[in-house]
Write a protein that holds these residues in place. Structure first.
Motif, mmCIF file in Angstrom:
data_model
loop_
_atom_site.group_PDB
_atom_site.id
_atom_site.type_symbol
_atom_site.label_atom_id
_atom_site.label_comp_id
_atom_site.label_asym_id
_atom_site.label_seq_id
_atom_site.Cartn_x
_atom_site.Cartn_y
_atom_site.Cartn_z
ATOM 1 N N HIS A 177 0.568 -0.878 -0.259
ATOM 2 C CA HIS A 177 -0.326 0.105 0.276
ATOM 3 C C HIS A 177 0.834 1.095 -0.702
ATOM 4 C CE1 HIS A 177 -3.343 2.990 0.899
ATOM 5 N NE2 HIS A 177 -2.206 2.994 1.788
ATOM 6 N N PHE A 208 -6.067 -6.553 -11.512
ATOM 7 C CA PHE A 208 -6.011 -6.738 -10.320
ATOM 8 C C PHE A 208 -6.674 -6.845 -9.201
ATOM 9 C CE2 PHE A 208 -4.012 -2.406 -8.027
ATOM 10 C CZ PHE A 208 -2.996 -3.042 -7.284
ATOM 11 N N GLY A 209 -8.034 -6.239 -10.098
ATOM 12 C CA GLY A 209 -9.501 -6.452 -8.775
ATOM 13 C C GLY A 209 -10.230 -7.596 -8.673
ATOM 14 N N SER A 210 -9.334 -8.201 -9.509
ATOM 15 C CA SER A 210 -10.048 -9.659 -9.946
ATOM 16 C C SER A 210 -9.719 -10.906 -9.246
ATOM 17 C CB SER A 210 -9.871 -10.239 -11.710
ATOM 18 O OG SER A 210 -10.945 -8.925 -12.205
ATOM 19 N N THR A 211 -10.348 -12.104 -10.191
ATOM 20 C CA THR A 211 -10.292 -13.204 -8.833
ATOM 21 C C THR A 211 -9.601 -14.589 -9.687
ATOM 22 O OG1 THR A 211 -12.024 -14.303 -9.883
ATOM 23 C CG2 THR A 211 -12.811 -13.774 -7.881
ATOM 24 N N TYR A 218 -10.251 -13.542 -4.416
ATOM 25 C CA TYR A 218 -9.343 -12.245 -5.356
ATOM 26 C C TYR A 218 -7.695 -11.776 -4.996
ATOM 27 C CZ TYR A 218 -14.154 -10.322 -5.478
ATOM 28 O OH TYR A 218 -15.833 -9.644 -6.414
ATOM 29 N N LEU A 219 -6.862 -11.791 -6.282
ATOM 30 C CA LEU A 219 -5.674 -11.252 -6.349
ATOM 31 C C LEU A 219 -5.308 -10.989 -4.944
ATOM 32 C CD1 LEU A 219 -3.272 -11.446 -7.335
ATOM 33 C CD2 LEU A 219 -3.591 -9.494 -8.344
ATOM 34 N N LEU A 220 -6.015 -10.171 -4.100
ATOM 35 C CA LEU A 220 -5.678 -9.330 -2.972
ATOM 36 C C LEU A 220 -5.473 -9.404 -2.365
ATOM 37 C CD1 LEU A 220 -6.323 -5.565 -4.720
ATOM 38 C CD2 LEU A 220 -3.877 -6.570 -3.718
ATOM 39 N N ASP A 221 -6.563 -9.837 -1.935
ATOM 40 C CA ASP A 221 -6.975 -11.311 -0.593
ATOM 41 C C ASP A 221 -6.282 -12.464 -0.561
ATOM 42 O OD1 ASP A 221 -9.087 -9.526 -0.198
ATOM 43 O OD2 ASP A 221 -10.755 -10.762 -1.183
ATOM 44 N N THR A 272 -2.080 -4.648 1.359
ATOM 45 C CA THR A 272 -2.595 -3.236 0.944
ATOM 46 C C THR A 272 -2.739 -2.680 2.151
ATOM 47 O OG1 THR A 272 -5.330 -5.262 1.855
ATOM 48 C CG2 THR A 272 -4.633 -4.980 -0.866
ATOM 49 N N ARG A 332 -15.604 -2.521 0.134
ATOM 50 C CA ARG A 332 -14.627 -3.346 -0.351
ATOM 51 C C ARG A 332 -15.879 -3.233 -2.037
ATOM 52 N NH1 ARG A 332 -11.318 -8.073 0.936
ATOM 53 N NH2 ARG A 332 -11.219 -7.635 -1.873
ATOM 54 N N GLY A 337 -15.403 -5.298 -5.411
ATOM 55 C CA GLY A 337 -15.076 -6.438 -6.074
ATOM 56 C C GLY A 337 -13.893 -6.868 -4.914
ATOM 57 N N GLY A 338 -12.832 -6.732 -5.401
ATOM 58 C CA GLY A 338 -11.442 -7.407 -5.050
ATOM 59 C C GLY A 338 -10.325 -6.561 -4.395
ATOM 60 N N PHE A 339 -10.904 -4.810 -4.371
ATOM 61 C CA PHE A 339 -10.558 -4.017 -3.636
ATOM 62 C C PHE A 339 -11.206 -3.708 -2.886
ATOM 63 C CE2 PHE A 339 -9.881 -3.709 -9.092
ATOM 64 C CZ PHE A 339 -8.292 -3.139 -8.214
ATOM 65 N N LYS A 340 -9.869 -3.217 -1.325
ATOM 66 C CA LYS A 340 -10.969 -2.042 -0.389
ATOM 67 C C LYS A 340 -10.583 -0.884 -1.383
ATOM 68 C CE LYS A 340 -7.483 -5.212 2.612
ATOM 69 N NZ LYS A 340 -6.642 -5.235 4.130
ATOM 70 N N PHE A 352 -7.813 1.803 -0.578
ATOM 71 C CA PHE A 352 -6.473 0.716 -1.305
ATOM 72 C C PHE A 352 -6.501 1.431 -3.094
ATOM 73 C CE2 PHE A 352 -4.246 -2.463 -4.218
ATOM 74 C CZ PHE A 352 -3.013 -2.243 -3.365
#
Lengths: 593, 101
Positions: A71, A210-213, A225-228, A243, B59, B61-64, B67
């Motif tokens: 982050h 970036f924000g997808s699975t 999700y990628l970031l998770d 993050t 949230r 989608g996959g983003f916070k 962030f």
């Protein structure tokens, strides 16, 4: 075709293109040399500004920095883009209307003072030299990594190319090569990013991926999700969540501001807006410039997250013997290294260092042993660092090795080399022009030798550009140890000196010579003293406990800027107003027609 | 102060009218700038730095969200702001008849 041949071919083609442009854009007047005659279209200026601005560091290092800081990498992203809003709204249109050649031109005329011009010249030259040394180094590094050429020879080749188009074509040659260089560098950055996004998430746009699975090995959606997933991997290995921020809010705030204001105050960016025909073109081309910059700057954090996930999954807990070829390729460059601390033959990746410094070294440099270990791995003379981490990863590897990690074809890897070179050369050329114009136009023509003819001035400009290329090349081959430390200087000084002086010169009619000079001097002295103290005089104290209000040297330029504003505004109210002619000048630059 | 004296000593009505137009033009410019810079500040320093933690609870989608603003959203907004400024200023230039031919 093998990688080496591809690299020679693609780099050779791009260089031939730059030389052809150089030959096609020779200039005969100072106006042509300093501002490309003022005939550059807003779109071309936007492309050129984007290449001018995005340096070797943006192309090669930024995604890596974000990848390793998560982050917190955001302050580079916001800082180096948000400055364009200030530039477009507060500076570019008015400086275009003013319509001279350099930033010291504006400072000197607006503040009716040769001293003010001189302060501006010294700052412009200092800021540009600190920056340009790093670019030349970048050229050498790319050459040595991709083409097996000595760093010194690589720098020399880069110097030759820049010399050709900067000395012959001045701003005109630089502008049109920068347009070509932007196309090369953005293509080189986006192609691997798109490939990786598709293979990891099935999304074409990295910004969406970036924000997808993520997909599993056979291309099925895992629903995670990628970031998770990345946060999870970080937790398992003991890193802070990717993050979440780690730095103090106040420090992030001030660093972001220093980078933004510094960006808006950097002379090589500002002068690009002197090259368009009209005020409205200056506004529009600032928009184009940021759009083209944003293409890379919104892709970089996606690349950072993809690469980080990829890297951890490929190496963590895996046997060294099963590492793919790229791992060994990059071991050979010294950007990647493994030490088997617990002797289990597996790679353990954890927070903390893998190696310690060699005795007497100031920073970590790996020293190879001639002998290899039992698994064929390179060994190093460096002591092992405490802690479980066994892997050393240089941040530059994130961009440079990305195509190999994602198993992309050789031509894509070769493209990355050409892109890195384009980024470094385009920025170097823009900076060299600032140095050349500062010397020939500001120092010689306007201060020391006002009698020279235009022809003589042009000759001096070419000579200054030539000498500056040589000095930059020298620093590229023999980088002074302090280069990394002084980058904070470039932004801090630009923020604390130029930005307030120019903004007040436009927005405050009452601002006078006394106020502007006092403000610049206070801003520069304060910022420089703070950075020098923590970086050179007492580096042991460089931690948040000792900083002023918890602001690091990287963010102190913001305080310097505020001091500059405060001092300039108060002193100007206590001293006589500027002459009538200067007040009329301010009125003129505020109106486009 | 000096400005005011100058104005009264100049009886030319055309010059005075032009000056008044320029002053109105400048005010319109400053107003637009003020709005755009407020948005600039809110998306970057506000959403991306000061409010990042509460926004991270949301949230998309996959983003916070915090962030996302810090690493993506603020940059998109910056681009839009500059084009909006360029477009609006062209209209303001024409309205006050100070545009370049």
């Amino acid at each position: 075709m093998d990688l080496q041949t591809w690299t020679y071919l693609i780099v050779g083609l791009t260089f031939a293109l730059y030389i052809a442009i150089a030959i096609g854009s020779r200039v005969k007047t100072t106006r042509g040399f300093y501002v490309a005659g003022g005939h550059v279209s807003p779109l071309a200026n936007g492309l050129a500004t984007a290449a001018d601005w995005m340096s070797a560091a943006s192309f090669i290092s930024m995604a890596g920095i974000i990848s390793f800081s998560g982050h917190d990498g955001a302050y580079y992203l916001m800082g180096w883009t948000g400055g364009y809003v200030l530039l477009a709204l507060l500076l570019a249109p008015y400086l275009r209307k003013f319509g001279q050649y350099t930033v010291p031109d504006f400072v000197g005329q607006r503040y009716y003072s040769k001293q003010a011009r001189l302060v501006a010249v010294v700052c412009a030259i200092f800021v540009s030299f600190t920056y340009v040394a790093g670019q030349m180094r970048g050229v050498g590094v790319v050459f040595s990594r991709f083409l097996d050429v000595e760093i010194g020879l690589g720098v020399l080749i880069g110097m030759g190319i820049v010399f050709l188009y900067a000395v012959m074509g001045g701003m005109k040659g630089i502008t049109y090569t920068q347009v070509a260089q932007y196309c090369v560098l953005i293509f080189a950055f986006l192609v691997p990013a798109i490939f990786i996004s598709m293979s990891m998430t099935g999304e074409v746009f990295p910004q969406v991926g970036f924000g997808s699975t993520v997909l599993d090995g056979s291309g099925r959606d895992t629903g995670v999700y990628l970031l998770d997933k990345l946060d999870g991997l970080h937790r398992e290995l003991g890193f802070a969540a990717y993050t979440n921020g780690k730095k103090e809010t106040i420090d992030v705030f001030f660093i972001t501001a220093a980078l933004m204001v510094g960006t808006a105050g950097l002379p090589h960016v500002i002068i690009r807006f002197f090259t368009v025909p009209r005020v409205r073109d200056a506004r529009l081309s600032a928009g184009y410039a940021l759009l083209f910059i944003a293409l890379l700057y919104t892709t970089a954090p996606a690349v950072a997250a993809f690469a980080r996930t990829n890297l951890i999954e490929t190496v963590e807990g895996q046997p060294y013997a099963s590492m793919p070829e790229w791992f060994h390729n990059w071991e050979n460059t010294g950007l990647l290294a493994w030490v088997d601390k617990n002797g289990d033959g597996l790679i353990q990746y954890a927070p903390g260092g893998a190696f310690g410094k060699m005795p007497g070294d100031k920073s970590l440099k790996l020293v190879r042993d001639p002998e290899r270990g039992g698994l064929g791995e390179p060994r190093y003379a460096n002591p092992k660092a405490d802690g479980p981490n066994e892997l050393y990863v240089d941040r530059d590897i994130i961009v440079l090795a990305n195509p190999e990690i994602a198993r992309l074809p050789n031509w894509v890897i070769a493209l990355v080399a050409a892109g890195g070179l384009a980024a470094a050369l385009s920025t170097a050329a823009g900076l060299l022009l600032v140095i050349s114009a500062s010397i020939s136009h500001d120092l010689l023509k306007n201060i020391l030798m006002p009698g020279i003819t235009e022809k003589q001035e042009l000759l001096y400009a070419r000579m200054a550009a030539g000498v500056a290329v040589c000095i930059a090349g020298y620093f590229g081959v023999n980088p002074p140890g302090f280069v990394a430390q002084v980058v904070a200087f470039a932004f801090g000084l630009a923020a604390a000196s130029f930005f307030p002086a120019i903004v007040l010169g436009i927005f405050s009619k009452r601002m006078n010579r006394e106020g502007a000079v006092a403000g610049m001097v206070v801003g520069i002295v304060f910022t420089a003293a703070y950075i020098i103290y923590f970086k050179f005089v007492n580096p042991e104290a460089n931690s948040s406990a000792h900083w002023l209000f918890g602001i690091s040297p990287e963010g102190i330029g913001t305080v310097g800027m505020l001091l500059n504003f405060a001092v300039a505004l108060s002193i100007s109210r206590l001293t006589p107003p500027p002459p009538e002619s200067v007040q009329r000048l301010v009125e003129t630059i505020r109106v486009p027609r | 102060m000096q400005e005011m004296q100058e104005e009264t000593s100049q009886p030319d009505p055309d010059a005075a009218a032009i000056e008044a137009t320029h002053r109105a033009y400048w005010r319109a410019n400053l107003r637009l700038m003020g709005w755009l810079l407020a948005v600039w500040f809110i998306v970057s320093y506000g959403f991306g730095i000061l409010l990042v933690e509460p926004l991270n609870e949301i949230r998309v989608g996959g983003f916070k969200l915090g962030f996302w603003f810090a690493q993506q959203g603020s940059i998109y907004v910056f681009v839009v702001l500059i084009f909006l400024y360029a477009w609006k200023m062209n209209r303001i230039d024409r309205k006050f008849d100070v545009d370049e031919s």
